[in-house]
Design a protein around this motif. Structure first.
Motif, PDB file in Angstrom:
ATOM      1  N   ASP A 172       0.830  -1.207   0.000  1.00 15.89           N
ATOM      2  CA  ASP A 172       0.000   0.000   0.000  1.00 15.89           C
ATOM      3  C   ASP A 172       0.862   1.253   0.000  1.00 15.89           C
ATOM      4  N   ASP A 173       1.919   1.237   0.802  1.00 14.04           N
ATOM      5  CA  ASP A 173       2.809   2.399   0.861  1.00 14.04           C
ATOM      6  C   ASP A 173       3.563   2.580  -0.456  1.00 14.04           C
ATOM      7  N   LEU A 174       3.941   1.477  -1.092  1.00 13.36           N
ATOM      8  CA  LEU A 174       4.640   1.574  -2.375  1.00 13.36           C
ATOM      9  C   LEU A 174       3.739   2.178  -3.448  1.00 13.36           C
ATOM     10  N   LEU A 175       2.467   1.827  -3.426  1.00 15.07           N
ATOM     11  CA  LEU A 175       1.523   2.426  -4.368  1.00 15.07           C
ATOM     12  C   LEU A 175       1.424   3.931  -4.139  1.00 15.07           C
ATOM     13  N   GLN A 176       1.485   4.328  -2.861  1.00 12.66           N
ATOM     14  CA  GLN A 176       1.455   5.753  -2.538  1.00 12.66           C
ATOM     15  C   GLN A 176       2.715   6.455  -3.057  1.00 12.66           C
ATOM     16  N   VAL A 177       3.846   5.766  -2.950  1.00 15.28           N
ATOM     17  CA  VAL A 177       5.112   6.310  -3.451  1.00 15.28           C
ATOM     18  C   VAL A 177       5.047   6.527  -4.957  1.00 15.28           C
ATOM     19  N   ILE A 178       4.549   5.530  -5.675  1.00 17.51           N
ATOM     20  CA  ILE A 178       4.448   5.638  -7.132  1.00 17.51           C
ATOM     21  C   ILE A 178       3.550   6.809  -7.515  1.00 17.51           C
ATOM     22  N   GLN A 179       2.461   6.990  -6.771  1.00 17.32           N
ATOM     23  CA  GLN A 179       1.556   8.105  -7.061  1.00 17.32           C
ATOM     24  C   GLN A 179       2.237   9.441  -6.806  1.00 17.32           C
ATOM     25  N   MET A 180       2.992   9.537  -5.712  1.00 14.35           N
ATOM     26  CA  MET A 180       3.746  10.762  -5.403  1.00 14.35           C
ATOM     27  C   MET A 180       4.695  11.124  -6.545  1.00 14.35           C
ATOM     28  N   ILE A 181       5.397  10.106  -7.031  1.00 10.95           N
ATOM     29  CA  ILE A 181       6.391  10.342  -8.082  1.00 10.95           C
ATOM     30  C   ILE A 181       5.706  10.752  -9.381  1.00 10.95           C
ATOM     31  N   HIS A 182       4.602  10.090  -9.707  1.00 12.88           N
ATOM     32  CA  HIS A 182       3.847  10.443 -10.917  1.00 12.88           C
ATOM     33  C   HIS A 182       3.336  11.881 -10.837  1.00 12.88           C
ATOM     34  N   ASP A 183       2.774  12.250  -9.675  1.00 10.72           N
ATOM     35  CA  ASP A 183       2.191  13.588  -9.520  1.00 10.72           C
ATOM     36  C   ASP A 183       3.253  14.684  -9.564  1.00 10.72           C
ATOM     37  N   GLY A 184       4.460  14.364  -9.093  1.00 10.67           N
ATOM     38  CA  GLY A 184       5.491  15.393  -8.993  1.00 10.67           C
ATOM     39  C   GLY A 184       6.577  15.320 -10.044  1.00 10.67           C
ATOM     40  N   LYS A 185       6.390  14.493 -11.073  1.00 14.38           N
ATOM     41  CA  LYS A 185       7.437  14.310 -12.074  1.00 14.38           C
ATOM     42  C   LYS A 185       7.591  15.547 -12.953  1.00 14.38           C
ATOM     43  N   SER A 186       8.792  15.697 -13.509  1.00 15.54           N
ATOM     44  CA  SER A 186       9.086  16.760 -14.464  1.00 15.54           C
ATOM     45  C   SER A 186       9.631  16.127 -15.736  1.00 15.54           C
ATOM     46  N   ASP A 187       9.999  16.956 -16.715  1.00 13.71           N
ATOM     47  CA  ASP A 187      10.559  16.433 -17.969  1.00 13.71           C
ATOM     48  C   ASP A 187      11.880  15.704 -17.729  1.00 13.71           C
ATOM     49  N   ASN A 188      12.577  16.057 -16.644  1.00 13.14           N
ATOM     50  CA  ASN A 188      13.876  15.449 -16.365  1.00 13.14           C
ATOM     51  C   ASN A 188      13.784  14.209 -15.481  1.00 13.14           C
ATOM     52  N   THR A 189      12.582  13.879 -15.012  1.00 10.89           N
ATOM     53  CA  THR A 189      12.421  12.708 -14.143  1.00 10.89           C
ATOM     54  C   THR A 189      12.587  11.428 -14.950  1.00 10.89           C
TER      55      THR A 189
END
Length: 226
Positions: A172-189
């Motif tokens: 569950d926490d890993l799914l939250q991590v993936i969502q955080m990264i998706h929401d905060g990604k930039s062109d350089n991510t």
């Protein structure tokens, strides 16, 4: 992450001593090779491509020819000039660049330069691309590495500890991590999500301070950071 590079297509051609198929047009042997250029315009083996496919004129007995080793040398015989498509493949999903090449006999040797784009290259491909120039994220990545080593201003997180803690999280926490990264990604991510294999890969050094802080706080909440 979007990485741009320049590809050089080199063509050589000469007459050969064979009876002409078309009257008035001597038989030719021609060769096409593919190189990658660095920032100074110097050519290098195009190791960023795993294969190159030449789509020749349909009149050839073998009109689609594939090569897997640089310089991806394609040699054939014929009498006519024509336009062909050259497909440049990487191992990335959807990783194909196609360039249009004009095969002509005006000069014994000539070169054409094309711009190609690599979208979200893997870590392995990034290393190969660095041989011909820096990547868009390199400066930011260098700064974050310096911060992590204590050579720059103090950060609210420790990237190395984040890297150690993330694999220990529950599903569950890993799914939250993936969502955080998706929401905060930039062109350089840099990240890759292989749903079929159940794998998610991210380069922490290409994440923003805000996302890294969120990850740090999450790991703190679940007790994975001492």
């Amino acid at each position: 992450m979007i990485v741009e590079r320049k590809v050089k297509i080199v063509t050589e051609q000469h007459n050969i001593n064979k009876p002409p198929i078309q009257e008035g047009f001597p038989m030719k042997e021609w060769t096409i090779e593919v190189y990658i250029l660095d920032q100074n315009g110097e050519e290098h083996p195009a190791r960023c491509f795993t294969k190159v496919v030449y789509n020749l004129h349909p009149s050839f007995a073998n009109p689609i020819q594939t090569f897997t080793e640089p310089p991806f040398k394609c040699t054939n015989e014929g009498w006519g000039e024509f336009e062909l498509m050259i497909d440049l493949y990487t191992t990335e999903k959807g990783g194909k660049n196609t360039v249009v090449h004009d095969l002509n006999f005006a000069k014994p040797t000539y070169e054409n330069i094309h711009k190609v784009v690599f979208k979200n290259p893997s870590q392995a491909l990034q290393q190969i691309l660095r041989e011909t120039g820096p990547l868009p994220s390199d400066e930011e990545r260098k700064t974050k590495k310096a911060d992590a080593s204590g050579r720059s201003k103090k950060r609210a997180y420790d990237i190395e500890k984040i890297a150690e803690g993330l694999p220990k999280l529950g599903e569950d926490d890993l799914l939250q991590v993936i969502q955080m990264i998706h929401d905060g990604k930039s062109d350089n991510t840099y990240m890759q999500n292989n749903v079929d294999a159940g794998e998610f890969t991210v380069d922490l050094y290409t994440l923003s301070d805000e996302v890294l802080t969120q990850l740090w706080e999450l790991l703190n909440r679940v007790g994975l950071i001492a």
